[in-house]
Design a protein around this motif. Structure first.
Motif, mmCIF file in Angstrom:
data_model
loop_
_atom_site.group_PDB
_atom_site.id
_atom_site.type_symbol
_atom_site.label_atom_id
_atom_site.label_comp_id
_atom_site.label_asym_id
_atom_site.label_seq_id
_atom_site.Cartn_x
_atom_site.Cartn_y
_atom_site.Cartn_z
ATOM 1 N N SER A 75 -0.911 12.889 2.676
ATOM 2 C CA SER A 75 0.090 12.569 3.701
ATOM 3 C C SER A 75 0.835 11.274 3.372
ATOM 4 O O SER A 75 2.033 11.168 3.641
ATOM 5 N N ARG A 76 0.122 10.300 2.813
ATOM 6 C CA ARG A 76 0.746 9.037 2.395
ATOM 7 C C ARG A 76 0.372 8.780 0.942
ATOM 8 O O ARG A 76 -0.593 8.054 0.649
ATOM 9 N N PRO A 77 1.116 9.391 0.006
ATOM 10 C CA PRO A 77 0.767 9.261 -1.416
ATOM 11 C C PRO A 77 0.795 7.815 -1.884
ATOM 12 O O PRO A 77 1.642 7.029 -1.468
ATOM 13 N N GLU A 78 -0.172 7.483 -2.732
ATOM 14 C CA GLU A 78 -0.262 6.144 -3.302
ATOM 15 C C GLU A 78 -0.150 6.255 -4.820
ATOM 16 O O GLU A 78 -1.005 6.866 -5.456
ATOM 17 N N PRO A 79 0.914 5.707 -5.409
ATOM 18 C CA PRO A 79 1.035 5.754 -6.878
ATOM 19 C C PRO A 79 -0.142 5.044 -7.520
ATOM 20 O O PRO A 79 -0.676 4.076 -6.974
#
Length: 211
Positions: free
Chosen positions: A166-170
């Motif tokens: 839902s909240r992608p983190e590179p």
């Protein structure tokens, strides 16, 4: 004749020359074997086909001679080896197409084997930095953005923190000497954030009249 698809890059991994005052601190790419093992779940896939082979052997050993039961199970092992080989090739291609860059102002990620994307993440847009280190020295450094990523999880995969859909983190996935790189990144981010930002504003009419 050899051909470099990224020969247009002024600096490897960067689409354009860095602005004045910015310099590269570190560049690297994922370890191909670690990327295949961790992001493509090579161990789970190999184990799955081994379980299939054992299951097949147990299911037919009472119905046919031992040699035939073994022969009936072996194709699952060959199929598993083929799938694991394909995954290893995918991991190697992904690793070779990736360049992670840390400068004194940002993190740049040139990622993607088929669809190449370059992410530029200024330190002022990073809320936190998380390190997942392995015993062999490789590890993943995940960056939590203050806002949202401009591109989705699937576009950036496998260069994202696993299962954060839902909240992608590179993430800098499976890089060697991850602990050392994480410390360098944290120090560079702290130094950049501590620099005061100077904002130039137009003079007010009262100030102009006084002059």
């Amino acid at each position: 004749m050899s051909h470099d698809d990224f020969a247009f890059e002024p600096i490897k991994g960067l689409p354009e020359e860095p602005p004045e005052g910015e310099h590269v601190l570190w560049q690297g790419r994922p370890d191909a074997w670690a990327l295949t093992r961790d992001s493509l779940n090579l161990g789970w896939v190999a184990g799955y086909f081994c379980v299939l082979a054992v299951w097949r052997f147990v299911a037919v050993v009472d119905l046919m001679p031992l040699g035939q039961a073994v022969a009936a199970s072996v194709p699952f092992l060959f199929l598993g080896a083929l799938v694991c080989l394909i995954l290893a090739v995918i991991g190697w291609v992904q690793a070779r197409a990736t360049v992670y860059t840390i400068t004194n102002r940002r993190v740049a990620m040139r990622i993607g084997a088929a669809l190449t994307v370059t992410l530029n993440i200024p330190y002022t847009k990073i809320a936190s930095i998380d390190l997942d280190a392995r015993r062999n020295g490789t590890g993943t450094i995940a960056l939590t953005p203050t806002g949202g990523m401009p591109v989705g999880y699937l576009v950036c995969w496998p260069h994202v923190r696993p299962w954060h859909l839902s909240r992608p983190e590179p993430a800098l996935r499976c890089i060697p000497e991850a602990g050392k790189v994480a410390r360098m990144l944290a120090e560079a981010a702290e130094a950049q954030i501590a620099v005061p930002e100077v904002t130039r504003r137009p003079a007010s009419p009262a100030t102009l009249a006084a002059e």
